[in-house]
Write an enzyme that holds these catalytic residues in place. Structure first.
Site, PDB file in Angstrom:
ATOM      1  N   THR A   1      -0.783   8.960   2.476  1.00 17.13           N
ATOM      2  CA  THR A   1      -0.816   7.492   2.654  1.00 17.13           C
ATOM      3  C   THR A   1      -1.474   7.186   4.006  1.00 17.13           C
ATOM      4  O   THR A   1      -1.731   8.087   4.806  1.00 17.13           O
ATOM      5  CB  THR A   1       0.606   6.876   2.688  1.00 17.13           C
ATOM      6  OG1 THR A   1       1.257   7.333   3.879  1.00 17.13           O
ATOM      7  CG2 THR A   1       1.436   7.243   1.476  1.00 17.13           C
TER       8      THR A   1
ATOM      9  N   ASN B   1      11.575   0.546   1.230  1.00 15.50           N
ATOM     10  CA  ASN B   1      10.460   1.483   1.436  1.00 15.50           C
ATOM     11  C   ASN B   1       9.709   1.226   2.744  1.00 15.50           C
ATOM     12  O   ASN B   1       9.201   2.164   3.353  1.00 15.50           O
ATOM     13  CB  ASN B   1       9.503   1.374   0.244  1.00 15.50           C
ATOM     14  CG  ASN B   1       8.180   2.051   0.529  1.00 15.50           C
ATOM     15  OD1 ASN B   1       8.063   3.266   0.458  1.00 15.50           O
ATOM     16  ND2 ASN B   1       7.169   1.261   0.903  1.00 15.50           N
TER      17      ASN B   1
ATOM     18  N   LYS C   1      15.796   7.774  10.643  1.00 10.94           N
ATOM     19  CA  LYS C   1      16.021   8.231   9.265  1.00 10.94           C
ATOM     20  C   LYS C   1      17.391   8.914   9.110  1.00 10.94           C
ATOM     21  O   LYS C   1      18.011   8.805   8.055  1.00 10.94           O
ATOM     22  CB  LYS C   1      14.885   9.160   8.829  1.00 10.94           C
ATOM     23  CG  LYS C   1      13.512   8.462   8.738  1.00 10.94           C
ATOM     24  CD  LYS C   1      13.463   7.380   7.659  1.00 10.94           C
ATOM     25  CE  LYS C   1      12.038   6.891   7.384  1.00 10.94           C
ATOM     26  NZ  LYS C   1      11.971   5.858   6.335  1.00 10.94           N
TER      27      LYS C   1
ATOM     28  N   TYR D   1      11.706   8.646  15.226  1.00 12.57           N
ATOM     29  CA  TYR D   1      11.567   8.490  13.759  1.00 12.57           C
ATOM     30  C   TYR D   1      12.720   9.206  13.052  1.00 12.57           C
ATOM     31  O   TYR D   1      13.359   8.649  12.153  1.00 12.57           O
ATOM     32  CB  TYR D   1      10.214   9.056  13.319  1.00 12.57           C
ATOM     33  CG  TYR D   1       9.926   8.947  11.839  1.00 12.57           C
ATOM     34  CD1 TYR D   1       9.526   7.746  11.271  1.00 12.57           C
ATOM     35  CD2 TYR D   1      10.040  10.058  10.995  1.00 12.57           C
ATOM     36  CE1 TYR D   1       9.246   7.643   9.907  1.00 12.57           C
ATOM     37  CE2 TYR D   1       9.764   9.973   9.638  1.00 12.57           C
ATOM     38  CZ  TYR D   1       9.367   8.765   9.100  1.00 12.57           C
ATOM     39  OH  TYR D   1       9.091   8.671   7.750  1.00 12.57           O
TER      40      TYR D   1
ATOM     41  N   ARG E   1       0.852  -1.202   0.000  1.00  9.52           N
ATOM     42  CA  ARG E   1       0.000   0.000   0.000  1.00  9.52           C
ATOM     43  C   ARG E   1       0.882   1.244   0.000  1.00  9.52           C
ATOM     44  O   ARG E   1       2.115   1.144  -0.010  1.00  9.52           O
ATOM     45  CB  ARG E   1      -0.950   0.003   1.215  1.00  9.52           C
ATOM     46  CG  ARG E   1      -0.233  -0.195   2.545  1.00  9.52           C
ATOM     47  CD  ARG E   1      -1.187  -0.755   3.602  1.00  9.52           C
ATOM     48  NE  ARG E   1      -0.466  -1.259   4.752  1.00  9.52           N
ATOM     49  CZ  ARG E   1      -0.162  -0.538   5.826  1.00  9.52           C
ATOM     50  NH1 ARG E   1      -0.547   0.723   5.897  1.00  9.52           N
ATOM     51  NH2 ARG E   1       0.496  -1.064   6.824  1.00  9.52           N
TER      52      ARG E   1
ATOM     53  N   ASP F   1      10.657  -6.804 -13.651  1.00  4.84           N
ATOM     54  CA  ASP F   1       9.989  -7.916 -12.974  1.00  4.84           C
ATOM     55  C   ASP F   1      10.003  -7.566 -11.487  1.00  4.84           C
ATOM     56  O   ASP F   1      11.059  -7.207 -10.947  1.00  4.84           O
ATOM     57  CB  ASP F   1      10.768  -9.225 -13.198  1.00  4.84           C
ATOM     58  CG  ASP F   1      10.664  -9.690 -14.643  1.00  4.84           C
ATOM     59  OD1 ASP F   1       9.647  -9.373 -15.294  1.00  4.84           O
ATOM     60  OD2 ASP F   1      11.611 -10.344 -15.118  1.00  4.84           O
TER      61      ASP F   1
HETATM   62  N1  LIG Z   1       3.686   8.997   4.433  1.00  2.00           N
HETATM   63  C1  LIG Z   1       4.539  10.007   4.557  1.00  2.00           C
HETATM   64  O1  LIG Z   1       4.159  11.167   4.768  1.00  2.00           O
HETATM   65  C2  LIG Z   1       6.030   9.756   4.416  1.00  2.00           C
HETATM   66  C3  LIG Z   1       6.877  10.864   4.262  1.00  2.00           C
HETATM   67  C4  LIG Z   1       8.250  10.657   4.114  1.00  2.00           C
HETATM   68  C5  LIG Z   1       8.751   9.373   4.120  1.00  2.00           C
HETATM   69  N2  LIG Z   1       7.901   8.302   4.283  1.00  2.00           N
HETATM   70  C6  LIG Z   1       8.483   6.954   4.267  1.00  2.00           C
HETATM   71  O2  LIG Z   1       7.946   6.269   3.152  1.00  2.00           O
HETATM   72  C7  LIG Z   1       7.917   4.860   3.422  1.00  2.00           C
HETATM   73  C8  LIG Z   1       6.524   4.309   3.107  1.00  2.00           C
HETATM   74  O3  LIG Z   1       5.590   5.002   3.923  1.00  2.00           O
HETATM   75  P1  LIG Z   1       3.997   4.920   3.704  1.00  2.00           P
HETATM   76  O4  LIG Z   1       3.466   6.225   4.100  1.00  2.00           O
HETATM   77  O5  LIG Z   1       3.678   4.349   2.366  1.00  2.00           O
HETATM   78  O6  LIG Z   1       3.646   3.864   4.868  1.00  2.00           O
HETATM   79  P2  LIG Z   1       2.347   2.950   5.122  1.00  2.00           P
HETATM   80  O7  LIG Z   1       1.204   3.443   4.326  1.00  2.00           O
HETATM   81  O8  LIG Z   1       2.194   2.861   6.612  1.00  2.00           O
HETATM   82  O9  LIG Z   1       2.831   1.519   4.573  1.00  2.00           O
HETATM   83  C9  LIG Z   1       3.908   0.895   5.220  1.00  2.00           C
HETATM   84  C10 LIG Z   1       4.360  -0.303   4.434  1.00  2.00           C
HETATM   85  O10 LIG Z   1       5.485  -0.890   5.135  1.00  2.00           O
HETATM   86  C11 LIG Z   1       5.201  -2.260   5.421  1.00  2.00           C
HETATM   87  N3  LIG Z   1       5.807  -2.638   6.697  1.00  2.00           N
HETATM   88  C12 LIG Z   1       5.747  -1.964   7.876  1.00  2.00           C
HETATM   89  N4  LIG Z   1       6.410  -2.641   8.825  1.00  2.00           N
HETATM   90  C13 LIG Z   1       6.910  -3.756   8.235  1.00  2.00           C
HETATM   91  C14 LIG Z   1       7.678  -4.872   8.694  1.00  2.00           C
HETATM   92  N5  LIG Z   1       8.072  -4.974   9.977  1.00  2.00           N
HETATM   93  N6  LIG Z   1       7.993  -5.846   7.817  1.00  2.00           N
HETATM   94  C15 LIG Z   1       7.595  -5.767   6.517  1.00  2.00           C
HETATM   95  N7  LIG Z   1       6.885  -4.738   6.026  1.00  2.00           N
HETATM   96  C16 LIG Z   1       6.527  -3.760   6.877  1.00  2.00           C
HETATM   97  C17 LIG Z   1       3.684  -2.343   5.458  1.00  2.00           C
HETATM   98  O11 LIG Z   1       3.299  -3.678   5.196  1.00  2.00           O
HETATM   99  P3  LIG Z   1       1.857  -4.262   5.724  1.00  2.00           P
HETATM  100  O12 LIG Z   1       0.835  -3.852   4.692  1.00  2.00           O
HETATM  101  O13 LIG Z   1       2.086  -5.733   5.765  1.00  2.00           O
HETATM  102  O14 LIG Z   1       1.600  -3.647   7.058  1.00  2.00           O
HETATM  103  C18 LIG Z   1       3.303  -1.383   4.331  1.00  2.00           C
HETATM  104  O15 LIG Z   1       3.447  -2.020   3.068  1.00  2.00           O
HETATM  105  C19 LIG Z   1       8.342   4.713   4.893  1.00  2.00           C
HETATM  106  O16 LIG Z   1       9.720   4.373   4.949  1.00  2.00           O
HETATM  107  C20 LIG Z   1       8.139   6.101   5.468  1.00  2.00           C
HETATM  108  O17 LIG Z   1       8.990   6.354   6.574  1.00  2.00           O
HETATM  109  C21 LIG Z   1       6.548   8.465   4.404  1.00  2.00           C
END
Ligand SMILES: NC(=O)c1ccc[n+]([C@@H]2O[C@H](COP(=O)([O-])OP(=O)(O)OC[C@H]3O[C@@H](n4cnc5c(N)ncnc54)[C@H](OP(=O)(O)O)[C@@H]3O)[C@@H](O)[C@H]2O)c1
Length: 224
Positions: free
Chosen positions: A175, A78, A146, A142, A13, A28
């Site tokens: 997200t 990611n 990072k 957090y 997601r 792939d």
């Molecule tokens: N959202 C923001 O505003 C933002 C901004 C800057 C950077 N980021 C970074 O972008 C990345 C993705 O964030 P997002 O917002 O897309 O997060 P998200 O919507 O919470 O999705 C997190 C993803 O990580 C997986 N995950 C979490 N813990 C895990 C574990 N222990 N083992 C395997 N998979 C795991 C989840 O899998 P499941 O579906 O199985 O739970 C999910 O696919 C992160 O590194 C975050 O720090 C996000």
């Protein structure tokens, strides 16, 4: 001509799924998440992709899951968690969980996949954060994870000159993670205030498609 292979963690997601969509035409895909169920929807969208369900902090399971991968062109780290709290309120468990998922598990997966990456002169992309450049109140654990991730990427780039290593520093993205953060801040959620996941995914694609004479070291991308 062989198609390049990319492993994307956290691809069920949010940003990870958007990165999968962006790389799908040219790669792939091996798509990671904690469980097979979580991957059902993205696999239906991108048939032919290989599911890679494993909790990244279960190191025995990760080693087992990595065994079948002997050549890897792109690894996108990611998956991540944002368990926010002030210095005063953050518990040891909170610190451990954040550092474990966002940093230690990333280091271990990279280590396990080094032979596969070397075999392909591969590209490792780290999804960092604006919090990896500047820490704000309430974001200590957090941001520390990072900042550490940036240091890990920099060391990897120097140790493995035949790999390309890119850190991407996005601002807030629309997200599930951002919805939880905004709820925790007690504010209303307006997705138009945030980056689209597809926009950040296009920065990942751009890094991966950069011609081989260049190394895209860092990309900072913020909401307009
Ligand atoms: N959202 C923001 O505003 C933002 C901004 C800057 C950077 N980021 C970074 O972008 C990345 C993705 O964030 P997002 O917002 O897309 O997060 P998200 O919507 O919470 O999705 C997190 C993803 O990580 C997986 N995950 C979490 N813990 C895990 C574990 N222990 N083992 C395997 N998979 C795991 C989840 O899998 P499941 O579906 O199985 O739970 C999910 O696919 C992160 O590194 C975050 O720090 C996000």
């Amino acid at each position: 001509m062989t198609t390049n292979t990319a492993l994307i963690t956290g691809a069920s997601r949010g940003l990870g799924a958007a990165i999968a969509r962006a790389l799908a035409p040219t790669h792939d895909l091996i798509l990671g998440a904690r469980s097979a169920d979580a991957l059902t929807s993205i696999l239906a969208e991108l048939p032919g992709s290989i599911p890679w369900p494993v909790a990244l902090t279960d190191y025995e399971a990760v080693a087992e899951a990595a065994k079948g991968i002997d050549r890897l062109d792109v690894l996108v780290h990611n998956a991540g968690v944002a368990d926010l709290g002030t210095v005063e309120s953050s518990t040891v468990d909170q610190w451990r969980n954040t550092l474990e998922v966002n940093l230690i598990a990333v280091a271990e997966l990279t280590r396990l996949l080094l032979p596969a990456l070397r075999a392909a002169n591969g590209h490792v992309v780290f999804i960092n954060s604006g919090a990896g450049i500047r820490a704000n109140a309430g974001w200590a654990s957090y941001a520390a994870s990072k900042f550490g991730l940036r240091a890990f990427a920099d060391a990897l780039r120097i140790e493995e000159p035949d790999l390309r290593v890119t850190s991407i520093f996005p601002g807030r993205i629309d997200t599930d993670m951002q919805r939880e953060i905004v709820a925790g801040e007690g504010r209303d959620y307006d997705p138009t205030h945030f980056l689209k996941a597809s926009t950040v995914a296009s920065a990942v694609l751009h890094a991966v498609e950069t011609p081989a004479d260049a190394q895209p070291v860092e990309i900072v991308i913020r909401p307009a």
